[in-house]
Motif scaffolding. Structure first.
Motif, mmCIF file in Angstrom:
data_model
loop_
_atom_site.group_PDB
_atom_site.id
_atom_site.type_symbol
_atom_site.label_atom_id
_atom_site.label_comp_id
_atom_site.label_asym_id
_atom_site.label_seq_id
_atom_site.Cartn_x
_atom_site.Cartn_y
_atom_site.Cartn_z
ATOM 1 N N ILE A 108 0.856 -1.178 0.000
ATOM 2 C CA ILE A 108 0.000 0.000 0.000
ATOM 3 C C ILE A 108 0.895 1.231 0.000
ATOM 4 N N VAL A 109 0.365 2.341 -0.491
ATOM 5 C CA VAL A 109 1.078 3.612 -0.385
ATOM 6 C C VAL A 109 0.660 4.217 0.952
ATOM 7 N N THR A 110 1.663 4.649 1.753
ATOM 8 C CA THR A 110 1.363 5.161 3.094
ATOM 9 C C THR A 110 1.662 6.633 3.276
ATOM 10 N N ASP A 111 2.605 7.191 2.521
ATOM 11 C CA ASP A 111 3.004 8.584 2.699
ATOM 12 C C ASP A 111 3.269 9.231 1.347
ATOM 13 N N ALA A 112 2.799 10.476 1.232
ATOM 14 C CA ALA A 112 3.040 11.258 0.018
ATOM 15 C C ALA A 112 2.868 12.723 0.355
ATOM 16 N N ALA A 113 3.581 13.565 -0.366
ATOM 17 C CA ALA A 113 3.429 15.013 -0.208
ATOM 18 C C ALA A 113 2.379 15.494 -1.194
ATOM 19 N N ARG A 118 15.096 25.965 -4.425
ATOM 20 C CA ARG A 118 14.848 24.768 -5.226
ATOM 21 C C ARG A 118 13.623 24.031 -4.693
ATOM 22 N N GLN A 119 12.817 23.502 -5.604
ATOM 23 C CA GLN A 119 11.692 22.685 -5.169
ATOM 24 C C GLN A 119 12.225 21.430 -4.493
ATOM 25 N N LYS A 120 11.534 21.026 -3.417
ATOM 26 C CA LYS A 120 11.978 19.850 -2.669
ATOM 27 C C LYS A 120 11.611 18.566 -3.400
ATOM 28 N N THR A 121 12.475 17.598 -3.252
ATOM 29 C CA THR A 121 12.256 16.278 -3.808
ATOM 30 C C THR A 121 10.962 15.704 -3.257
ATOM 31 N N LYS A 122 10.241 14.958 -4.092
ATOM 32 C CA LYS A 122 8.977 14.353 -3.693
ATOM 33 C C LYS A 122 9.237 12.908 -3.276
ATOM 34 N N ALA A 123 8.843 12.579 -2.052
ATOM 35 C CA ALA A 123 9.020 11.231 -1.508
ATOM 36 C C ALA A 123 7.675 10.518 -1.448
ATOM 37 N N TYR A 124 7.681 9.272 -1.854
ATOM 38 C CA TYR A 124 6.494 8.410 -1.788
ATOM 39 C C TYR A 124 6.904 7.136 -1.059
ATOM 40 N N THR A 125 6.183 6.806 0.018
ATOM 41 C CA THR A 125 6.537 5.647 0.835
ATOM 42 C C THR A 125 5.475 4.568 0.700
ATOM 43 N N PHE A 126 5.944 3.338 0.603
ATOM 44 C CA PHE A 126 5.099 2.170 0.460
ATOM 45 C C PHE A 126 5.473 1.162 1.534
#
Length: 148
Positions: free
Chosen positions: A119-124, A134-142
């Protein structure tokens, strides 16, 4: 003389399959340069304690397998991961897609890791900006239930 062992990550591809949102699969290749592109954290698979008289006790425990993908903000991969995260987010008047996610990580040396039951649990939801402008890197946690 033996050939050196290559540990390069250049050319890595993560393919996500989300049961409802991306059933055909979504290849991820636009990884960030200012955060670890793919993080697979250590997990504690057993625990221990000492009995009253100093006997070591040990037991195994089931734990989810975490993986975080860091992608370039605003990239096609970010947009698609944002679609996946939003589809699985609940809110007022909104239900979740309840995707079951699998991830296949293909390394440049042709080795493959497959994570399933995820499942996907975290996203910005939005884009942060650092003090440097600078725009911050996008993190996606599963989180996944199994690996093969």
């Amino acid at each position: 003389m033996a050939n050196p062992t290559s540990v390069t990550g250049f050319g890595i591809v993560v393919t996500l399959i989300a049961s409802k949102t991306f059933p055909v699969g979504l290849p991820i290749t636009q990884f960030a340069d200012d955060a670890d592109p793919i993080m697979i954290n250590d997990v504690k698979i057993a625990d221990t304690a000492m009995g009253l008289n100093g006997d070591l006790l040990a037991w195994s425990k089931a734990v989810p397998l975490p993986m975080t993908i860091n992608v370039i903000p605003g990239s096609a991969d970010d947009i698609n991961l944002q679609i996946l995260a939003n589809a699985n987010r609940v809110g007022q008047g909104k239900s979740s897609a309840n995707d079951v996610i699998s991830a296949t990580i293909m390394y440049p040396d042709a080795s493959v890791v497959v994570l399933t039951g995820g499942i996907v649990t975290d996203a910005a939801f939005g884009r942060g900006v650092s003090a440097s402008g600078r725009q911050k890197t996008k993190a996606y946690t599963f989180l996944f239930s199994a690996q093969s």
